[in-house]
Enzyme design. Sequence first.
Site, PDB file in Angstrom:
ATOM      1  CG  ASP A  74      -0.367  -0.574   2.471  1.00  0.00           C
ATOM      2  OD1 ASP A  74       0.878  -0.565   2.581  1.00  0.00           O
ATOM      3  OD2 ASP A  74      -1.124  -1.007   3.348  1.00  0.00           O
ATOM      4  CG  ASP A 107      -9.284  -1.508  10.974  1.00  0.00           C
ATOM      5  OD1 ASP A 107      -8.310  -2.211  10.626  1.00  0.00           O
ATOM      6  OD2 ASP A 107      -9.706  -0.548  10.291  1.00  0.00           O
ATOM      7  CG  HIS A 122      -6.044  -2.559   8.249  1.00  0.00           C
ATOM      8  ND1 HIS A 122      -6.221  -1.234   8.582  1.00  0.00           N
ATOM      9  CD2 HIS A 122      -4.754  -2.822   8.564  1.00  0.00           C
ATOM     10  CE1 HIS A 122      -5.096  -0.745   9.062  1.00  0.00           C
ATOM     11  NE2 HIS A 122      -4.184  -1.679   9.060  1.00  0.00           N
ATOM     12  CD  GLU A 154      -8.926   0.565   7.106  1.00  0.00           C
ATOM     13  OE1 GLU A 154      -8.896  -0.445   7.823  1.00  0.00           O
ATOM     14  OE2 GLU A 154      -8.329   1.612   7.397  1.00  0.00           O
TER      15      GLU A 154
HETATM   16  C1  F6R Z   1       0.962  -1.446   6.072  1.00  0.00           C
HETATM   17  C2  F6R Z   1       0.069  -2.579   6.291  1.00  0.00           C
HETATM   18  C3  F6R Z   1      -0.828  -2.575   7.486  1.00  0.00           C
HETATM   19  C4  F6R Z   1      -0.064  -2.849   8.769  1.00  0.00           C
HETATM   20  C5  F6R Z   1      -0.995  -2.769   9.969  1.00  0.00           C
HETATM   21  C6  F6R Z   1      -0.265  -2.974  11.276  1.00  0.00           C
HETATM   22  O1  F6R Z   1       1.715  -1.624   4.900  1.00  0.00           O
HETATM   23  O2  F6R Z   1       0.067  -3.493   5.513  1.00  0.00           O
HETATM   24  O3  F6R Z   1      -1.827  -3.544   7.304  1.00  0.00           O
HETATM   25  O4  F6R Z   1       0.537  -4.117   8.709  1.00  0.00           O
HETATM   26  O5  F6R Z   1      -1.643  -1.536   9.990  1.00  0.00           O
HETATM   27  O6  F6R Z   1       0.566  -1.895  11.523  1.00  0.00           O
HETATM   28  P1  F6R Z   1       1.533  -1.855  12.788  1.00  0.00           P
HETATM   29  O7  F6R Z   1       2.617  -2.861  12.548  1.00  0.00           O
HETATM   30  O8  F6R Z   1       2.067  -0.434  12.822  1.00  0.00           O
HETATM   31  O9  F6R Z   1       0.699  -2.189  13.977  1.00  0.00           O
END
Ligand code: F6R
Length: 261
Positions: A67, A136, A138, A143
Site C-alpha cells: 500500500d 481493526d 485490516h 478496511e
Molecule cells: C501497512 C500494512 C498494514 C499494517 C498494519 C499494522 O503496509 O500493511 O496492514 O501491517 O496496519 O501496523 P503496525 O505494525 O504499525 O501495527
Amino acid sequence: MEVIIKPSAESAVKLTAELIGDAVRMRPESVLGLATGRTMESLYAELSRMCREEKLDFSLTRTFNLDEYIGLSGDNINSYRYYMNYHLFNNINIDKRNTHLPDGMADDVIAEAARYEDEIEFAGGIDIQLLGIGSDGHIGFNEPLSSLSSRTRAKSLTPETYEQNSPLFDNPDEMPKRAFTMGVGTILDARRIIMLVTGAGKADILSKAVEGPLTAMITGSAIQLHPNAVVVCDEAAATKLVGRKYYDFVFQNEPEWEPYR
Ligand code: F6R
C-alpha cells in the site's frame, strides 16, 4: 494455516526473517510482497543485518508493497516509499528499480491501481506476501467491508486506522484519509503468506482473524482461505488463541519446521 508462537517479539521477528532469507537463498529472483508499519521495522533491521553480515543476496529480488498513501510523494518522510527506502532498501543490495509501490501522486487512481496489478502479474505473481494486521483487522489497507475478492484500488481509511497511524506523522492532521492498497484477492493470489503479529495490543484481533469466522469485517480473516499461510506471533499476541496447544504441537512435530525449532 499454521500458527507459530515464539516466546518474544524478537524471536518471532527472527523466525520471520529466517523464512524470508531462506526463500531468497533458494530463489534469488523471488518476488516479495512487503508491508510497512511498526511491527515490520525490526524485521527489516534483521534482514538488513543478514544482508550485511551473512551476505544474504537481494540483488535479483523483486518487491511489491501492499500500500501507499494517496497524496504523498516518495520523498515525503511519511510515505511508504520513504519508509521502505529508510528501513530496508537503502540497507540491502537490492536494485531499487526492482522495488515497487503504488504511486501516491498518480493523477488517475483507477489507472494507477490497474497498472500496479499488471506489474505484479508481469513479474509472475508474488512468491511470499508478508502481512501485519491492523487494530481493526485490516491487511494492507483493506478496511472492514472490503470485498474478500477485491483487487488493488484506492480505499478510504477508517477512523481507527487514522488513530493507529496518525501519531507517526509530525503533524497528525497531515495523514491522508485515502490510500492505495492491494486487494484481499490480490493478497490471496500470493503463493505463500507470512503474517507477523507481535504485542498484547494485537491479541484480540489476532484471535478473531485466525479463529473467528471468515468475514469482510475483519479482512485479516481471509488468510483462512489461503492454502499456504503461516502466522508468526509472540506470546503477548497469542494470549487469546484457544488452539495454541495444537499449534505448538504442529510446530514441534511437522518436519517442515525442523530447521527452525
Ligand atoms: C501497512 C500494512 C498494514 C499494517 C498494519 C499494522 O503496509 O500493511 O496492514 O501491517 O496496519 O501496523 P503496525 O505494525 O504499525 O501495527
